[in-house]
Design a protein around this motif. Structure first.
Motif, PDB file in Angstrom:
ATOM      1  N   PHE A 177      18.590  54.287  20.393  1.00 49.20           N
ATOM      2  CA  PHE A 177      17.765  53.085  20.490  1.00 49.20           C
ATOM      3  C   PHE A 177      18.202  52.224  21.677  1.00 49.20           C
ATOM      4  N   GLU A 178      19.498  52.015  21.798  1.00 51.28           N
ATOM      5  CA  GLU A 178      20.024  51.184  22.886  1.00 51.28           C
ATOM      6  C   GLU A 178      19.674  51.782  24.251  1.00 51.28           C
ATOM      7  N   GLU A 179      19.780  53.089  24.355  1.00 55.84           N
ATOM      8  CA  GLU A 179      19.426  53.785  25.594  1.00 55.84           C
ATOM      9  C   GLU A 179      17.954  53.558  25.943  1.00 55.84           C
ATOM     10  N   ILE A 180      17.079  53.679  24.962  1.00 57.53           N
ATOM     11  CA  ILE A 180      15.641  53.481  25.193  1.00 57.53           C
ATOM     12  C   ILE A 180      15.345  52.021  25.460  1.00 57.53           C
ATOM     13  N   PHE A 181      15.989  51.115  24.714  1.00 58.96           N
ATOM     14  CA  PHE A 181      15.770  49.676  24.890  1.00 58.96           C
ATOM     15  C   PHE A 181      16.025  49.255  26.334  1.00 58.96           C
ATOM     16  N   LYS A 182      17.066  49.803  26.919  1.00 59.77           N
ATOM     17  CA  LYS A 182      17.412  49.450  28.300  1.00 59.77           C
ATOM     18  C   LYS A 182      16.344  49.882  29.300  1.00 59.77           C
ATOM     19  N   THR A 183      15.517  50.861  28.930  1.00 63.71           N
ATOM     20  CA  THR A 183      14.462  51.328  29.842  1.00 63.71           C
ATOM     21  C   THR A 183      13.165  50.538  29.704  1.00 63.71           C
ATOM     22  N   LEU A 184      13.062  49.711  28.674  1.00 63.45           N
ATOM     23  CA  LEU A 184      11.843  48.923  28.478  1.00 63.45           C
ATOM     24  C   LEU A 184      11.707  47.892  29.586  1.00 63.45           C
ATOM     25  N   ASP A 185      10.475  47.515  29.899  1.00 67.12           N
ATOM     26  CA  ASP A 185      10.324  46.436  30.875  1.00 67.12           C
ATOM     27  C   ASP A 185      10.621  45.103  30.172  1.00 67.12           C
TER      28      ASP A 185
END
Length: 134
Positions: A9-17
Motif C-alpha cells: 500500500f505504501e509503495e502504491i500510495f507514493k505513486t499517487l498524484d
C-alpha cells in the motif's frame, strides 16, 4: 497473500498524484472528524475570509508560508502550511498507516488496489476455502 500488505500500500500510495493523496487523507479526516484536513492554498481566502485580521494572526503557525501549496489546521487550531505532501506524510502529520487501516476497516482496500495497483489480481482477494469455516 490475501489482500494487500501495508508495504505494498505504501509503495502504491507514493505513486499517487497529489490530488489523490489529498482526497484519501481528507476522506479519512471527514470520517474521523480530524481537523488536519488538507486544503489548496487557493482556498485560503474563501475559507478564512470572514475572520478579523487579529484573529487570523493568532491562528497562524510561525512557519506558515502563503507560497506553499497546501494548508491545514493542526490539532491546536493553528493554521499551518505545507509545500510538499511527502513531508506531510513522512513527518507523522498525515499518517499513511492510518489511511491503510482506515481503508481496510471500511472495506475499501480492495477498491483502492483495483484502481491503483498495476499488479492487481482479484484472486489475491479471494478467501481460501479452508479458511471459510474459521
Amino acid at each position: 497473500m490475501k489482500g494487500m500488505t501495508f508495504e505494498k500500500f505504501e509503495e502504491i500510495f507514493k505513486t499517487l498524484d497529489d490530488s489523490e493523496k489529498v482526497e484519501l487523507w481528507n476522506e479519512l479526516c471527514d470520517d474521523y472528524a480530524y481537523e488536519e484536513r488538507l486544503y489548496n492554498m487557493d482556498d485560503l481566502d474563501d475559507l478564512l475570509g470572514d475572520r478579523k485580521p487579529s484573529e487570523l494572526l493568532t491562528m497562524v503557525d510561525d512557519d506558515f508560508n502563503y507560497n506553499d501549496d497546501y494548508f491545514y489546521f493542526d490539532g491546536y487550531g493553528r493554521l499551518c502550511s505545507i509545500n510538499y505532501l511527502e513531508i506531510f506524510f513522512s513527518q507523522g502529520r498525515g499518517d499513511i498507516g492510518e489511511i491503510y487501516e482506515w481503508l481496510k476497516d471500511n472495506d475499501k482496500l480492495q477498491e483502492f488496489a483495483e484502481e491503483n495497483d498495476p499488479d492487481y489480481n482479484e484472486e489475491d482477494w479471494e478467501e481460501d476455502e479452508d479458511n471459510e469455516d474459521e
